[in-house]
Design a protein around this motif. Structure first.
Motif, PDB file in Angstrom:
ATOM      1  N   GLY A  48       0.807  -1.214   0.000  1.00 22.72           N
ATOM      2  CA  GLY A  48       0.000   0.000   0.000  1.00 22.72           C
ATOM      3  C   GLY A  48       0.836   1.258   0.000  1.00 22.72           C
ATOM      4  O   GLY A  48       0.422   2.286  -0.518  1.00 22.72           O
ATOM      5  N   CYS A  49       2.045   1.187   0.574  1.00 22.19           N
ATOM      6  CA  CYS A  49       2.885   2.377   0.661  1.00 22.19           C
ATOM      7  C   CYS A  49       3.358   2.876  -0.693  1.00 22.19           C
ATOM      8  O   CYS A  49       3.826   4.004  -0.807  1.00 22.19           O
ATOM      9  CB  CYS A  49       4.110   2.077   1.527  1.00 22.19           C
ATOM     10  SG  CYS A  49       3.733   1.961   3.284  1.00 22.19           S
ATOM     11  N   THR A  54      -2.052   4.384   2.162  1.00 22.68           N
ATOM     12  CA  THR A  54      -1.514   3.189   2.800  1.00 22.68           C
ATOM     13  C   THR A  54      -2.673   2.339   3.295  1.00 22.68           C
ATOM     14  O   THR A  54      -3.519   2.827   4.044  1.00 22.68           O
ATOM     15  CB  THR A  54      -0.613   3.566   3.993  1.00 22.68           C
ATOM     16  OG1 THR A  54       0.473   4.351   3.509  1.00 22.68           O
ATOM     17  CG2 THR A  54      -0.067   2.330   4.663  1.00 22.68           C
ATOM     18  N   ARG A  55      -2.717   1.093   2.869  1.00 28.63           N
ATOM     19  CA  ARG A  55      -3.798   0.207   3.286  1.00 28.63           C
ATOM     20  C   ARG A  55      -3.215  -1.005   4.014  1.00 28.63           C
ATOM     21  O   ARG A  55      -2.224  -1.589   3.570  1.00 28.63           O
ATOM     22  CB  ARG A  55      -4.624  -0.259   2.096  1.00 28.63           C
ATOM     23  CG  ARG A  55      -5.659  -1.325   2.460  1.00 28.63           C
ATOM     24  CD  ARG A  55      -6.557  -1.669   1.300  1.00 28.63           C
ATOM     25  NE  ARG A  55      -7.617  -0.673   1.135  1.00 28.63           N
ATOM     26  CZ  ARG A  55      -8.594  -0.791   0.249  1.00 28.63           C
ATOM     27  NH1 ARG A  55      -8.619  -1.826  -0.576  1.00 28.63           N
ATOM     28  NH2 ARG A  55      -9.522   0.130   0.157  1.00 28.63           N
ATOM     29  N   VAL A  56      -3.839  -1.355   5.118  1.00 31.89           N
ATOM     30  CA  VAL A  56      -3.465  -2.533   5.888  1.00 31.89           C
ATOM     31  C   VAL A  56      -4.661  -3.476   5.924  1.00 31.89           C
ATOM     32  O   VAL A  56      -5.765  -3.067   6.286  1.00 31.89           O
ATOM     33  CB  VAL A  56      -3.050  -2.162   7.324  1.00 31.89           C
ATOM     34  CG1 VAL A  56      -2.630  -3.410   8.104  1.00 31.89           C
ATOM     35  CG2 VAL A  56      -1.923  -1.143   7.312  1.00 31.89           C
ATOM     36  N   VAL A  57      -4.440  -4.732   5.519  1.00 36.73           N
ATOM     37  CA  VAL A  57      -5.511  -5.726   5.495  1.00 36.73           C
ATOM     38  C   VAL A  57      -5.073  -6.943   6.301  1.00 36.73           C
ATOM     39  O   VAL A  57      -3.936  -7.406   6.169  1.00 36.73           O
ATOM     40  CB  VAL A  57      -5.843  -6.150   4.048  1.00 36.73           C
ATOM     41  CG1 VAL A  57      -6.938  -7.211   4.040  1.00 36.73           C
ATOM     42  CG2 VAL A  57      -6.270  -4.944   3.222  1.00 36.73           C
ATOM     43  N   LEU A  58      -5.970  -7.453   7.132  1.00 36.72           N
ATOM     44  CA  LEU A  58      -5.683  -8.619   7.966  1.00 36.72           C
ATOM     45  C   LEU A  58      -6.241  -9.878   7.318  1.00 36.72           C
ATOM     46  O   LEU A  58      -7.426  -9.930   6.975  1.00 36.72           O
ATOM     47  CB  LEU A  58      -6.295  -8.431   9.360  1.00 36.72           C
ATOM     48  CG  LEU A  58      -6.036  -9.541  10.372  1.00 36.72           C
ATOM     49  CD1 LEU A  58      -4.550  -9.631  10.704  1.00 36.72           C
ATOM     50  CD2 LEU A  58      -6.848  -9.316  11.635  1.00 36.72           C
ATOM     51  N   LEU A  59      -5.384 -10.892   7.157  1.00 40.03           N
ATOM     52  CA  LEU A  59      -5.799 -12.179   6.592  1.00 40.03           C
ATOM     53  C   LEU A  59      -5.474 -13.290   7.576  1.00 40.03           C
ATOM     54  O   LEU A  59      -4.545 -13.165   8.376  1.00 40.03           O
ATOM     55  CB  LEU A  59      -5.087 -12.436   5.270  1.00 40.03           C
ATOM     56  CG  LEU A  59      -5.333 -11.435   4.141  1.00 40.03           C
ATOM     57  CD1 LEU A  59      -4.547 -11.837   2.896  1.00 40.03           C
ATOM     58  CD2 LEU A  59      -6.821 -11.335   3.819  1.00 40.03           C
ATOM     59  N   GLY A  86      -9.874  -4.200   6.861  1.00 37.88           N
ATOM     60  CA  GLY A  86      -8.705  -3.391   6.589  1.00 37.88           C
ATOM     61  C   GLY A  86      -8.913  -1.935   6.952  1.00 37.88           C
ATOM     62  O   GLY A  86     -10.023  -1.505   7.290  1.00 37.88           O
ATOM     63  N   VAL A  87      -7.813  -1.202   6.869  1.00 34.84           N
ATOM     64  CA  VAL A  87      -7.815   0.230   7.173  1.00 34.84           C
ATOM     65  C   VAL A  87      -7.013   0.944   6.098  1.00 34.84           C
ATOM     66  O   VAL A  87      -5.941   0.470   5.702  1.00 34.84           O
ATOM     67  CB  VAL A  87      -7.177   0.512   8.554  1.00 34.84           C
ATOM     68  CG1 VAL A  87      -6.992   2.003   8.762  1.00 34.84           C
ATOM     69  CG2 VAL A  87      -8.035  -0.082   9.658  1.00 34.84           C
TER      70      VAL A  87
END
Length: 229
Positions: A48-49, A54-59, A86-87
């Motif tokens: 994402g950067c 910037t995106r953060v995804v939890l898997l 995600g955020v």
């Protein structure tokens, strides 16, 4: 001294020790899943950067365990603790609450990362004769298969976990489970597997595949689980 009271006290102490052992094992298992999830979300964060956001995804990990990760910037923080959530971060504002991300969108945005995701662990279950650390014939025949998988992956992380059914007392079954794990470890080493890469553990009767009442024999619970990463 009342011998019955003394026996009860010793039994209670053993139960306390066993309870602490299983609690610590469970904590280590949860920690491993959380670390796996965090590592994966960190990779997605790096992708994402490369854009204006910037995106953060939890898997989940390969065992479908979901950890959690806190995402923060100078303006605040938010927690992600559900798979597929995600955020999206912006420098000018605090992170919004985590929200579900469409699976197709995840696959599209992070395709390059997901293609390089580590291979899922290979798992093997080996069974033992009753009240023994001797493998059944069919399980003994699988040792070369496990060794081949270790060599194919050039694995340096091999978990060998011993288990028992509920026949006998708890302390005895912990010791028996450890002997079973050690027996499998020895067989792997005889086939050329480096002992430094083998991690043995004993679960006793505390983690059955097939739940049973006490003192009920169950062949499927008399086992060692080998995980090759």
């Amino acid at each position: 001294m009342n011998p019955t009271a003394h026996s009860t006290g010793d039994h209670r102490k053993k139960k306390d020790v066993l309870s602490a052992f299983f609690t610590q094992t469970a904590r280590l298992s949860r920690l491993r899943s959380q670390i796996a999830a965090l590592l994966l979300t960190t990779i997605l964060f790096a992708v994402g950067c490369s854009t204006n956001r910037t995106r953060v995804v939890l898997l989940p990990d390969h065992d479908d365990h979901v950890g959690k990760v806190e995402v923060a910037n100078a303006h605040g923080s938010t927690l992600i603790d559900q798979a597929g959530y995600g955020v999206t971060l912006k420098q000018q504002s605090a992170p919004a609450p985590a929200a579900p991300i469409d699976e197709k969108e995840i696959q599209k945005e992070f395709a390059a990362v997901l293609e390089k995701e580590p291979e899922a662990p290979a798992k093997f279950i080996l069974h033992f004769k009753s009240d023994s650390d001797v493998l059944t014939d069919s399980s003994l025949a699988r040792i070369p298969e496990i060794v081949a998988e270790i060599k194919k992956r050039a694995s340096m992380d091999i978990s060998v976990a011993g288990h028992s059914d509920r026949v006998g007392n708890e302390q005895y079954n912990i010791e028996l489970s450890y002997k079973r794990a050690q027996q499998v470890s020895t067989l792997l080493q005889k086939q050329g597997v480096d002992a430094r890469f083998i991690h043995t553990s004993s679960h006793g009767e505390g983690n059955p595949l097939i739940p049973t009442p006490d003192n009920v024999p169950e062949p499927r619970n008399r086992r060692v689980e080998v995980t090759v990463r």
